[in-house]
Design a protein around this motif. Structure first.
Motif, PDB file in Angstrom:
ATOM      1  N   ALA A 184       1.723  17.020  19.934  1.00 31.48           N
ATOM      2  CA  ALA A 184       1.670  15.637  20.441  1.00 31.48           C
ATOM      3  C   ALA A 184       0.883  14.754  19.478  1.00 31.48           C
ATOM      4  O   ALA A 184       1.022  13.536  19.473  1.00 31.48           O
ATOM      5  CB  ALA A 184       1.029  15.610  21.828  1.00 31.48           C
TER       6      ALA A 184
ATOM      7  N   TYR B  68     -14.732  29.943  18.031  1.00 30.52           N
ATOM      8  CA  TYR B  68     -13.486  29.434  17.450  1.00 30.52           C
ATOM      9  C   TYR B  68     -13.022  30.366  16.325  1.00 30.52           C
ATOM     10  O   TYR B  68     -11.852  30.770  16.274  1.00 30.52           O
ATOM     11  CB  TYR B  68     -13.727  28.020  16.922  1.00 30.52           C
TER      12      TYR B  68
ATOM     13  N   LYS C  87      -9.521  32.516  16.156  1.00 33.24           N
ATOM     14  CA  LYS C  87      -8.523  32.368  15.096  1.00 33.24           C
ATOM     15  C   LYS C  87      -8.333  33.696  14.342  1.00 33.24           C
ATOM     16  O   LYS C  87      -7.247  33.987  13.849  1.00 33.24           O
ATOM     17  CB  LYS C  87      -8.941  31.257  14.124  1.00 33.24           C
TER      18      LYS C  87
ATOM     19  N   ILE D 294      -1.081  29.311  13.562  1.00 37.31           N
ATOM     20  CA  ILE D 294      -2.010  28.480  12.800  1.00 37.31           C
ATOM     21  C   ILE D 294      -3.402  29.101  12.888  1.00 37.31           C
ATOM     22  O   ILE D 294      -3.992  29.190  13.972  1.00 37.31           O
ATOM     23  CB  ILE D 294      -2.015  27.013  13.297  1.00 37.31           C
TER      24      ILE D 294
ATOM     25  N   PRO E 258      -5.168  26.334   7.526  1.00 42.01           N
ATOM     26  CA  PRO E 258      -5.573  25.114   6.822  1.00 42.01           C
ATOM     27  C   PRO E 258      -7.080  25.088   6.601  1.00 42.01           C
ATOM     28  O   PRO E 258      -7.849  25.676   7.358  1.00 42.01           O
ATOM     29  CB  PRO E 258      -5.181  23.982   7.792  1.00 42.01           C
TER      30      PRO E 258
ATOM     31  N   ALA F  51       0.490  25.529  17.044  1.00 32.96           N
ATOM     32  CA  ALA F  51      -0.605  24.692  16.535  1.00 32.96           C
ATOM     33  C   ALA F  51      -1.590  24.264  17.625  1.00 32.96           C
ATOM     34  O   ALA F  51      -2.638  23.710  17.301  1.00 32.96           O
ATOM     35  CB  ALA F  51      -0.038  23.454  15.837  1.00 32.96           C
TER      36      ALA F  51
ATOM     37  N   LEU G 127       5.637  21.531  23.070  1.00 27.51           N
ATOM     38  CA  LEU G 127       4.867  21.831  24.270  1.00 27.51           C
ATOM     39  C   LEU G 127       3.436  21.374  24.031  1.00 27.51           C
ATOM     40  O   LEU G 127       2.816  21.773  23.040  1.00 27.51           O
ATOM     41  CB  LEU G 127       4.839  23.334  24.567  1.00 27.51           C
TER      42      LEU G 127
HETATM   43  N1  LIG Z   1      -7.948  19.652  11.549  1.00 27.21           N
HETATM   44  C1  LIG Z   1      -8.431  20.642  10.811  1.00 27.21           C
HETATM   45  O1  LIG Z   1      -9.216  20.428   9.876  1.00 27.21           O
HETATM   46  C2  LIG Z   1      -8.004  22.062  11.071  1.00 27.21           C
HETATM   47  C3  LIG Z   1      -8.394  23.057  10.167  1.00 27.21           C
HETATM   48  C4  LIG Z   1      -8.001  24.381  10.387  1.00 27.21           C
HETATM   49  C5  LIG Z   1      -7.211  24.693  11.487  1.00 27.21           C
HETATM   50  N2  LIG Z   1      -6.850  23.704  12.355  1.00 27.21           N
HETATM   51  C6  LIG Z   1      -6.011  24.105  13.496  1.00 27.21           C
HETATM   52  O2  LIG Z   1      -4.823  23.321  13.490  1.00 27.21           O
HETATM   53  C7  LIG Z   1      -4.387  23.107  14.835  1.00 27.21           C
HETATM   54  C8  LIG Z   1      -4.260  21.617  15.098  1.00 27.21           C
HETATM   55  O3  LIG Z   1      -5.546  21.013  14.913  1.00 27.21           O
HETATM   56  P1  LIG Z   1      -5.780  19.430  14.977  1.00 27.21           P
HETATM   57  O4  LIG Z   1      -6.906  19.118  14.085  1.00 27.21           O
HETATM   58  O5  LIG Z   1      -4.502  18.739  14.808  1.00 27.21           O
HETATM   59  O6  LIG Z   1      -6.334  19.289  16.475  1.00 27.21           O
HETATM   60  P2  LIG Z   1      -5.945  18.257  17.625  1.00 27.21           P
HETATM   61  O7  LIG Z   1      -7.017  18.387  18.651  1.00 27.21           O
HETATM   62  O8  LIG Z   1      -5.681  16.908  17.065  1.00 27.21           O
HETATM   63  O9  LIG Z   1      -4.565  18.838  18.196  1.00 27.21           O
HETATM   64  C9  LIG Z   1      -4.516  19.957  19.026  1.00 27.21           C
HETATM   65  C10 LIG Z   1      -3.366  19.784  19.995  1.00 27.21           C
HETATM   66  O10 LIG Z   1      -3.341  20.925  20.864  1.00 27.21           O
HETATM   67  C11 LIG Z   1      -3.091  20.464  22.176  1.00 27.21           C
HETATM   68  N3  LIG Z   1      -3.584  21.407  23.183  1.00 27.21           N
HETATM   69  C12 LIG Z   1      -4.886  21.704  23.468  1.00 27.21           C
HETATM   70  N4  LIG Z   1      -4.939  22.575  24.513  1.00 27.21           N
HETATM   71  C13 LIG Z   1      -3.656  22.829  24.879  1.00 27.21           C
HETATM   72  C14 LIG Z   1      -3.069  23.631  25.894  1.00 27.21           C
HETATM   73  N5  LIG Z   1      -3.816  24.355  26.742  1.00 27.21           N
HETATM   74  N6  LIG Z   1      -1.717  23.653  25.986  1.00 27.21           N
HETATM   75  C15 LIG Z   1      -0.945  22.927  25.148  1.00 27.21           C
HETATM   76  N7  LIG Z   1      -1.449  22.144  24.182  1.00 27.21           N
HETATM   77  C16 LIG Z   1      -2.787  22.084  24.037  1.00 27.21           C
HETATM   78  C17 LIG Z   1      -3.841  19.134  22.239  1.00 27.21           C
HETATM   79  O11 LIG Z   1      -3.420  18.345  23.343  1.00 27.21           O
HETATM   80  C18 LIG Z   1      -3.512  18.531  20.878  1.00 27.21           C
HETATM   81  O12 LIG Z   1      -2.329  17.796  20.904  1.00 27.21           O
HETATM   82  C19 LIG Z   1      -5.409  23.796  15.730  1.00 27.21           C
HETATM   83  O13 LIG Z   1      -4.952  25.087  16.054  1.00 27.21           O
HETATM   84  C20 LIG Z   1      -6.645  23.878  14.851  1.00 27.21           C
HETATM   85  O14 LIG Z   1      -7.494  24.893  15.228  1.00 27.21           O
HETATM   86  C21 LIG Z   1      -7.230  22.402  12.181  1.00 27.21           C
END
Ligand SMILES: NC(=O)c1ccc[n+]([C@@H]2O[C@H](COP(=O)([O-])OP(=O)(O)OC[C@H]3O[C@@H](n4cnc5c(N)ncnc54)[C@H](O)[C@@H]3O)[C@@H](O)[C@H]2O)c1
Length: 276
Positions: free
Chosen positions: A17, A172, A176, A155, A202, A91, A38
């Motif tokens: 989203a 966390y 992961k 991810i 990432p 993700a 989803l």
């Molecule tokens: N942003 C970073 O620097 C980074 C680095 C390494 C890994 N990640 C990983 O990448 C992925 C995306 O991260 P992001 O920064 O975009 O975070 P974000 O918080 O912007 O997005 C996470 C999404 O997951 C959804 N979500 C949370 N709980 C949920 C549930 N129970 N059911 C369905 N959806 C759910 C949220 O509504 C949101 O849309 C994550 O798994 C995060 O751990 C992010």
């Protein structure tokens, strides 16, 4: 034939989203895949724009990935609406900064629930759908080509490769690591059905979450910048090559691996002190 084309395929993405999940949906949509999302929150308008920009189908279902029944129902609906599932990218994720010594039960439960169990349940439902399709196929592509009929991408995170001094996120990182722990056994179990399984880890990426941190905890973001070899945070479109590689024929001989894309942050010994 374009090895990176996903034309006619359907990708199920969780957590798309917003943030990185949304960026992954844009990448896969641009390559021609139909997109089924989803998430627990309403998607940004940009999700639906993928459909008009690239002439692909886009759907969204409000689903908590920790709920097995809701997940199975959603995957069934996607299978009916789209005909088949070819790609699954997990993700959806949450992170809470809490020192190990005082980490709460609610953090452990939620973090492992969304990051690990959620990824497990969605991948399981998608894999079962792919296996059903494979069993109905009369023949498989000839040897000498990518014979896979499905791709699952988890991810992970740089947090499973190296710790940073400015975040207390043991829960966390462990969740992961559990996600990454799925990659090799699933690659082994699912190869017989033509399903490849990998993870993309990432580094520090510029998402809304990171922009929020820039305002609330600028010192933390500045530390992340110093830790990368390019002295900056990465942009979601810099994961494009890696994501497309993992989901396409280009990676036909690649399974059971974690692909770390972190601007070199885990490749060097950070100076003991970053004080200016
Ligand atoms: N942003 C970073 O620097 C980074 C680095 C390494 C890994 N990640 C990983 O990448 C992925 C995306 O991260 P992001 O920064 O975009 O975070 P974000 O918080 O912007 O997005 C996470 C999404 O997951 C959804 N979500 C949370 N709980 C949920 C549930 N129970 N059911 C369905 N959806 C759910 C949220 O509504 C949101 O849309 C994550 O798994 C995060 O751990 C992010």
């Amino acid at each position: 034939m374009d090895q990176f084309s996903l034309k006619g395929q359907t990708a199920v993405l969780t957590g798309a989203a917003r943030g990185l999940g949304l960026a992954f949906a844009q990448i896969l949509g641009e390559a021609g895949a139909n997109i089924a999302v989803l998430d627990v929150i309403q998607p940004e308008e940009a999700l639906y724009k993928i459909g008009t920009d690239h002439n692909v189908k886009v759907s969204y279902q409000k689903v908590d990935v920790t709920n097995r029944q809701a997940v199975n129902q959603a995957i069934e609906t996607i299978e009916k609406e789209f005909g088949a599932i070819h790609i699954n990218v997990n993700a959806a994720g949450v992170v809470t900064d809490e020192p190990f010594l005082t980490t709460s039960d609610s953090n452990i439960e939620r973090t492992f629930g969304v990051n690990f169990t959620g990824s497990f349940l969605v991948a399981q439902a998608c894999a079962n759908s792919m296996v059903r399709r494979r069993k109905q196929m009369d023949s498989v592509p000839p040897i000498g080509h990518d014979t896979s009929i499905g791709n699952i991408v988890f991810i992970g995170s740089i947090a499973t490769h190296i710790s940073t001094t400015v975040q207390n996120i043991s829960c966390y990182a462990a969740s992961k690591a559990a996600v990454r722990g799925l990659v090799k056994p699933l690659a082994m179990e699912l190869a017989q059905y033509g399903i490849r399984v990998n993870s993309l880890s990432p580094g520090y990426m510029m998402t809304d979450m990171m922009r929020g941190l820039q305002v609330k905890q600028p010192e933390l973001v500045s530390q992340f910048e110093k830790e990368t070899l390019f002295k900056r945070i990465g942009y979601p479109d810099e994961l494009k090559g890696a994501m497309l590689f993992l989901c396409s024929r280009a990676s036909g001989w690649y399974t059971g691996q974690d692909l770390l894309v972190d601007g070199g942050a885990s490749s060097w010994k950070h100076p003991a002190s970053f004080a200016a």
